[in-house]
Design a protein around this motif. Structure first.
Motif, mmCIF file in Angstrom:
data_model
loop_
_atom_site.group_PDB
_atom_site.id
_atom_site.type_symbol
_atom_site.label_atom_id
_atom_site.label_comp_id
_atom_site.label_asym_id
_atom_site.label_seq_id
_atom_site.Cartn_x
_atom_site.Cartn_y
_atom_site.Cartn_z
ATOM 1 N N PHE A 149 -8.721 -16.575 -27.964
ATOM 2 C CA PHE A 149 -8.564 -15.503 -26.979
ATOM 3 C C PHE A 149 -9.345 -15.812 -25.704
ATOM 4 N N TRP A 150 -10.574 -16.282 -25.849
ATOM 5 C CA TRP A 150 -11.422 -16.592 -24.691
ATOM 6 C C TRP A 150 -10.788 -17.683 -23.836
ATOM 7 N N ILE A 151 -10.337 -18.773 -24.450
ATOM 8 C CA ILE A 151 -9.777 -19.885 -23.687
ATOM 9 C C ILE A 151 -8.486 -19.468 -22.986
ATOM 10 N N VAL A 152 -7.614 -18.747 -23.695
ATOM 11 C CA VAL A 152 -6.369 -18.279 -23.075
ATOM 12 C C VAL A 152 -6.685 -17.342 -21.908
ATOM 13 N N ALA A 153 -7.665 -16.478 -22.080
ATOM 14 C CA ALA A 153 -8.030 -15.558 -21.007
ATOM 15 C C ALA A 153 -8.497 -16.306 -19.769
ATOM 16 N N ILE A 154 -9.357 -17.325 -19.941
ATOM 17 C CA ILE A 154 -9.846 -18.080 -18.787
ATOM 18 C C ILE A 154 -8.714 -18.872 -18.142
ATOM 19 N N MET A 155 -7.780 -19.396 -18.932
ATOM 20 C CA MET A 155 -6.633 -20.106 -18.358
ATOM 21 C C MET A 155 -5.852 -19.186 -17.422
ATOM 22 N N ASN A 156 -5.596 -17.973 -17.863
ATOM 23 C CA ASN A 156 -4.836 -17.032 -17.037
ATOM 24 C C ASN A 156 -5.645 -16.545 -15.840
ATOM 25 N N MET A 157 -6.943 -16.411 -16.008
ATOM 26 C CA MET A 157 -7.780 -15.970 -14.896
ATOM 27 C C MET A 157 -7.794 -16.996 -13.765
ATOM 28 N N VAL A 158 -7.929 -18.275 -14.111
ATOM 29 C CA VAL A 158 -7.890 -19.311 -13.076
ATOM 30 C C VAL A 158 -6.503 -19.373 -12.445
ATOM 31 N N ASN A 159 -5.463 -19.182 -13.257
ATOM 32 C CA ASN A 159 -4.102 -19.187 -12.737
ATOM 33 C C ASN A 159 -3.895 -18.044 -11.743
ATOM 34 N N PHE A 160 -4.406 -16.856 -12.064
ATOM 35 C CA PHE A 160 -4.311 -15.716 -11.152
ATOM 36 C C PHE A 160 -5.075 -15.988 -9.858
ATOM 37 N N LEU A 161 -6.199 -16.696 -9.968
ATOM 38 C CA LEU A 161 -7.053 -16.938 -8.803
ATOM 39 C C LEU A 161 -6.450 -17.947 -7.839
ATOM 40 N N ASP A 162 -5.529 -18.761 -8.316
ATOM 41 C CA ASP A 162 -4.973 -19.848 -7.506
ATOM 42 C C ASP A 162 -3.927 -19.301 -6.532
ATOM 43 N N GLY A 163 -4.406 -18.640 -5.478
ATOM 44 C CA GLY A 163 -3.486 -18.051 -4.517
ATOM 45 C C GLY A 163 -3.792 -18.383 -3.076
ATOM 46 N N LEU A 164 -4.911 -19.049 -2.820
ATOM 47 C CA LEU A 164 -5.274 -19.488 -1.470
ATOM 48 C C LEU A 164 -5.593 -20.965 -1.498
ATOM 49 N N ASP A 165 -5.384 -21.625 -0.388
ATOM 50 C CA ASP A 165 -5.666 -23.054 -0.300
ATOM 51 C C ASP A 165 -7.127 -23.316 -0.640
ATOM 52 N N GLY A 166 -7.359 -24.092 -1.683
ATOM 53 C CA GLY A 166 -8.702 -24.517 -2.048
ATOM 54 C C GLY A 166 -9.525 -23.513 -2.823
ATOM 55 N N LEU A 167 -9.030 -22.296 -3.013
ATOM 56 C CA LEU A 167 -9.866 -21.263 -3.646
ATOM 57 C C LEU A 167 -10.186 -21.606 -5.092
ATOM 58 N N ALA A 168 -9.162 -21.812 -5.921
ATOM 59 C CA ALA A 168 -9.399 -22.074 -7.340
ATOM 60 C C ALA A 168 -10.167 -23.373 -7.547
ATOM 61 N N ALA A 169 -9.821 -24.411 -6.779
ATOM 62 C CA ALA A 169 -10.524 -25.693 -6.921
ATOM 63 C C ALA A 169 -11.996 -25.541 -6.579
ATOM 64 N N GLY A 170 -12.312 -24.777 -5.522
ATOM 65 C CA GLY A 170 -13.712 -24.575 -5.145
ATOM 66 C C GLY A 170 -14.482 -23.785 -6.176
ATOM 67 N N VAL A 171 -13.886 -22.707 -6.689
ATOM 68 C CA VAL A 171 -14.552 -21.896 -7.708
ATOM 69 C C VAL A 171 -14.778 -22.717 -8.978
ATOM 70 N N CYS A 172 -13.778 -23.526 -9.365
ATOM 71 C CA CYS A 172 -13.931 -24.352 -10.569
ATOM 72 C C CYS A 172 -14.957 -25.459 -10.365
#
Length: 375
Positions: free
Chosen positions: A147-170
C-alpha cells in the motif's frame, strides 16, 4: 559525514554515473518518443504550449539500473528492488505509449510493489511513539508495504505536472534519504538513494522549464516506486523512533498534494483517478506564478521539510535523558521555519484565492474544462 562518504565512495560514484547516463541518454529517448508518437500535446489541463515527447522515464530507468548493477552488491533485496523498478517503468511506459484504464494501471502498480516484498523488503518491525518497537507479522507488514509503495507511486505521478517539479522534489528526497540511511548504517539504500539523486539532476538538464522532454508515467512510477521502496528498506525497517517521521517529512509535498486533490474530487463527486487542475502546482499558476517560479517555490518548500527531517535525525536536544538548551532551540527554530513555510503556502493557495474572485473564476473555468475533456 565526510568520514562516512570516504568509507562508502560508491555513494558519490553512483550519483555521478547516474547523472552522466541520464544527461547523455535523454535526448535519444526523446527522439524515439517523437518517432513513435509518444508525445504530450497542449490541452485543457496541460501547461505545455507545444508538443513535448514523454517516455523520459526510460532514460531515468537506465540511469538508475546501470549504476545500481555497478555499485550495489547484487543481493536478494537489490534484485527485488530492481525487478520491481523494471515492472513499474514498463507499466508507465505502456501507459505513456497507448494509455491504460485506471484499474489496469493500478493492477500493474500493485504487481510492481509486491515484487520487493517477495525479496524481503517489507516492514518487519515498527517503532510506535510511546509504545516502543513491535514485530509485525507478514500478513500485516506485506500489505502495508505494498500500500505504501503504490501510494508513493501515485503521489509522484500526481505531482508531475510542471516542468522539472517532480524531478526536483525526487532529487531532494533522494539526497535526504541518502544522508539519513548513511547515518543509520544502511549503505545499500544510501547508494541507491544517491543514484536516484544523480538521475534526477541529470534529467533536470532536459526537463526544467522550458522542458524538452517529460518523464511521463514511466518516470513518475519508477521514481515513486524507488523512493517508496527505499523508505521501507532504509528507514522503516529500522528500530529508530523517528523513522516514520522521516519519510512523511521528506515526501510531504506529494503527500499533501494528493490529499488535497483526492479531497477535492470527493467533495465535487469526481472520480479519484480523473484529471483536473486542482493540484498544488496548478494553484500556483492560477494565482499568477510562472512555471519556473512555481517549481522553484515548491522545491524550496520541500527542502525546508527535508531540512526538518535531517534536524530530527542529527540534532539531539534530549540526549542521555537531559534536555540541552542550544540543540533544543535549533530544532525548534528549524521546525518553526518549516511549519511557517507550510502555513504560508496554505495561505497563498487558499486564502489569497478566496479573496480574489478572478482567481476563483479561473479555477472554476479550469475545472469545467477538465470535466468536459474527461466526459
Amino acid at each position: 559525514m565526510w568520514d562516512t562518504l570516504t568509507h562508502n565512495p560508491e555513494v558519490v560514484y553512483g550519483a555521478a554515473a547516474a547523472l552522466v547516463i541520464v544527461v547523455l541518454l535523454t535526448p535519444a529517448v526523446g527522439g524515439m518518443a517523437r518517432l513513435i508518437g509518444a508525445v504530450d500535446v497542449p490541452g485543457a489541463r496541460r501547461v505545455n504550449r507545444g508538443t513535448v515527447p514523454r517516455l523520459g522515464g526510460l532514460a531515468l530507468f537506465f540511469g538508475i539500473f546501470v549504476p545500481a548493477l555497478a555499485f550495489l552488491p547484487l543481493g536478494r533485496e537489490t534484485k527485488g528492488l530492481l525487478l520491481g523498478a523494471a515492472v513499474a517503468t514498463l507499466v508507465g511506459a505502456i501507459d505513456d505509449f497507448r494509455g491504460l484504464v485506471w484499474w489496469e494501471k493500478l493492477g500493474g502498480q500493485i504487481a510492481a510493489a509486491a515484487i520487493p516484498t517477495g525479496f524481503g523488503i517489507w516492514v518487519h518491525n515498527f517503532t510506535f511513539p510511546l509504545l516502543g518497537a513491535h514485530q509485525l507479522p507478514g500478513w500485516v507488514g506485506i500489505p502495508l508495504t505494498v500500500f505504501w509503495i503504490v501510494a508513493i507511486m501515485n503521489m509522484v505521478n500526481f505531482l508531475d505536472g510542471l516542468d522539472g517539479l517532480a524531478a526536483g522534489v525526487c532529487a531532494i528526497s533522494g539526497f535526504t534519504f541518502c544522508v539519513i540511511a548513511l547515518s543509520l548504517g544502511r549503505p545499500e539504500p544510501a547508494i541507491l538513494a544517491a543514484i536516484v539523486l544523480g538521475a534526477c539532476l541529470g534529467f533536470l538538464r532536459h526537463n526544467f522549464y522550458p522542458a524538452r522532454i517529460f518523464m511521463g508515467d514511466s518516470g513518475a512510477l519508477l521514481l515513486g516506486f524507488t523512493l517508496g521502496a527505499l523508505a521501507v528498506q532504509g528507514l522503516l525497517k529500522t528500530a529508530a523512533v523517528a523513522t516514520l517521521l522521516f519519510p512523511l517529512l521528506v515526501l510531504a509535498i506529494p503527500i499533501l498534494d494528493t490529499s488535497f486533490v483526492v479531497a477535492k474530487r470527493i467533495k465535487y463527486g469526481q472520480p479519484i483517478y480523473g484529471a483536473d487542475r486542482t493540484h498544488l502546482h496548478h494553484r500556483f499558476l492560477n494565482i499568477g506564478y510562472s512555471q519556473r517560479r512555481a517549481a522553484v517555490t515548491m522545491w524550496a518548500w520541500c527542502a525546508l521539510l527535508a531540512g526538518a527531517a535531517l534536524a530530527t535525525r542529527f540534532i539531539h536536544p534530549h540526549a542521555h535523558g537531559v534536555w540541552h538548551l542550544w540543540p533544543t532551540l535549533a530544532v525548534a527554530a528549524i521546525g518553526s521555519i518549516a511549519l511557517a513555510a507550510s502555513i504560508y503556502m496554505v495561505y497563498l493557495l487558499e486564502i489569497v484565492k478566496l479573496a480574489n474572485p478572478r482567481i476563483r473564476r479561473r479555477e472554476a473555468e479550469a475545472r469545467a474544462a477538465a470535466e468536459r475533456q474527461t466526459a
